[in-house]
Scaffold this motif. Structure first.
Motif, PDB file in Angstrom:
ATOM      1  N   ALA A 139      57.122  62.689 -28.655  1.00 37.99           N
ATOM      2  CA  ALA A 139      57.146  64.160 -28.635  1.00 37.99           C
ATOM      3  C   ALA A 139      56.003  64.726 -29.468  1.00 37.99           C
ATOM      4  O   ALA A 139      55.296  65.654 -29.035  1.00 37.99           O
ATOM      5  CB  ALA A 139      58.491  64.668 -29.148  1.00 37.99           C
ATOM      6  N   TYR A 140      55.805  64.175 -30.665  1.00 39.53           N
ATOM      7  CA  TYR A 140      54.686  64.627 -31.482  1.00 39.53           C
ATOM      8  C   TYR A 140      53.360  64.352 -30.778  1.00 39.53           C
ATOM      9  O   TYR A 140      52.443  65.182 -30.799  1.00 39.53           O
ATOM     10  CB  TYR A 140      54.700  63.929 -32.846  1.00 39.53           C
ATOM     11  CG  TYR A 140      55.616  64.564 -33.862  1.00 39.53           C
ATOM     12  CD1 TYR A 140      55.356  65.833 -34.383  1.00 39.53           C
ATOM     13  CD2 TYR A 140      56.736  63.880 -34.334  1.00 39.53           C
ATOM     14  CE1 TYR A 140      56.186  66.408 -35.329  1.00 39.53           C
ATOM     15  CE2 TYR A 140      57.582  64.451 -35.282  1.00 39.53           C
ATOM     16  CZ  TYR A 140      57.294  65.711 -35.783  1.00 39.53           C
ATOM     17  OH  TYR A 140      58.118  66.291 -36.723  1.00 39.53           O
ATOM     18  N   GLY A 141      53.245  63.170 -30.171  1.00 41.70           N
ATOM     19  CA  GLY A 141      52.010  62.832 -29.466  1.00 41.70           C
ATOM     20  C   GLY A 141      51.746  63.746 -28.290  1.00 41.70           C
ATOM     21  O   GLY A 141      50.594  64.136 -28.032  1.00 41.70           O
ATOM     22  N   LEU A 142      52.795  64.108 -27.558  1.00 45.10           N
ATOM     23  CA  LEU A 142      52.648  65.031 -26.439  1.00 45.10           C
ATOM     24  C   LEU A 142      52.141  66.384 -26.921  1.00 45.10           C
ATOM     25  O   LEU A 142      51.192  66.953 -26.354  1.00 45.10           O
ATOM     26  CB  LEU A 142      53.988  65.190 -25.725  1.00 45.10           C
ATOM     27  CG  LEU A 142      54.060  66.242 -24.607  1.00 45.10           C
ATOM     28  CD1 LEU A 142      53.096  65.905 -23.485  1.00 45.10           C
ATOM     29  CD2 LEU A 142      55.488  66.370 -24.079  1.00 45.10           C
ATOM     30  N   LEU A 143      52.747  66.919 -27.963  1.00 44.57           N
ATOM     31  CA  LEU A 143      52.307  68.203 -28.505  1.00 44.57           C
ATOM     32  C   LEU A 143      50.874  68.118 -29.017  1.00 44.57           C
ATOM     33  O   LEU A 143      50.070  69.037 -28.795  1.00 44.57           O
ATOM     34  CB  LEU A 143      53.247  68.651 -29.616  1.00 44.57           C
ATOM     35  CG  LEU A 143      54.658  69.053 -29.167  1.00 44.57           C
ATOM     36  CD1 LEU A 143      55.568  69.240 -30.383  1.00 44.57           C
ATOM     37  CD2 LEU A 143      54.627  70.330 -28.324  1.00 44.57           C
TER      38      LEU A 143
END
Length: 207
Positions: free
Chosen positions: A21-25
């Motif tokens: 999720a952090y990587g996607l953002l």
């Protein structure tokens, strides 16, 4: 940010999902997604969140729907208007700015101190300062997976989140969600805001 690299295969599934999720953002806030990225995002519908009735699950589904309705050119123009523009975009996605009203202030110096302590190095060729929201999301992903050393324990993650992300990133994502310019990125704002809520609540409960 540059990373040393580590094997994250032993992490629990929920930690891998957090890092993703952090990587996607981080990816969506560092550059506009191209056609391949939009195609991948469009496939989110029902894939990883089937049966998930949570607000976060709904935000992922909305992002997939936004990707299906978007075009690479339209998203690139939107990204430029929001974050770059002539003389600056509509939003200024830096921690120092949100916290003090100015760039390159004390919050950035404090972040750089923690980066040095944690072994996080600034990548070459990056113009933005390290307190850009995309960079901070990338750092959190790396702390979870151990990209900068061994995976950081929960206390270290909580401390980094509490010092450098929680004081301002939820407001940034809310501003992005409410921007009159945002179309595709409105869904990114919703996802970011709800994910920040989940992270903050989880860290509070884990004390």
């Amino acid at each position: 940010m540059s990373s040393i690299g580590a094997d994250a295969s032993a992490l629990p599934d929920e930690e891998i999902l957090r890092a993703q999720a952090y990587g996607l953002l981080a990816g969506l806030l560092s550059r506009a997604p191209d056609a391949d990225a939009l195609t991948a995002l469009a496939a989110i519908e029902g894939a990883a969140i089937e049966g998930d009735g949570s607000a976060l699950g709904a935000a992922y589904a909305a992002l997939g729907a936004a990707a299906r309705a978007a075009t690479p050119r339209g998203v690139a123009e939107e990204f430029d208007a929001l974050f770059i523009g002539v003389g600056g975009g509509e939003l200024t996605p830096f921690g120092s700015y949100y916290r003090t009203g100015f760039l390159h202030e004390k919050p950035l110096a404090e972040l750089r101190g923690d980066m040095a302590r944690l072994g996080i190095e600034r990548a070459e060729g990056i113009a933005e300062s390290e307190d850009h929201v995309a960079a901070l999301c990338e750092m959190m992903a790396g702390l979870i997976t151990g990209d900068f050393d061994a995976p950081a324990d929960l206390d270290e993650q909580r401390a980094f989140f509490g010092r450098h992300i929680e004081p301002w990133a939820p407001r940034f994502f809310a501003d992005l969600e409410g921007s009159p310019t945002a179309r595709f990125y409105r869904a990114v704002g919703t996802l970011g805001r709800r994910f920040m809520d989940v992270e903050g609540q989880a860290f509070a409960l884990a004390v």
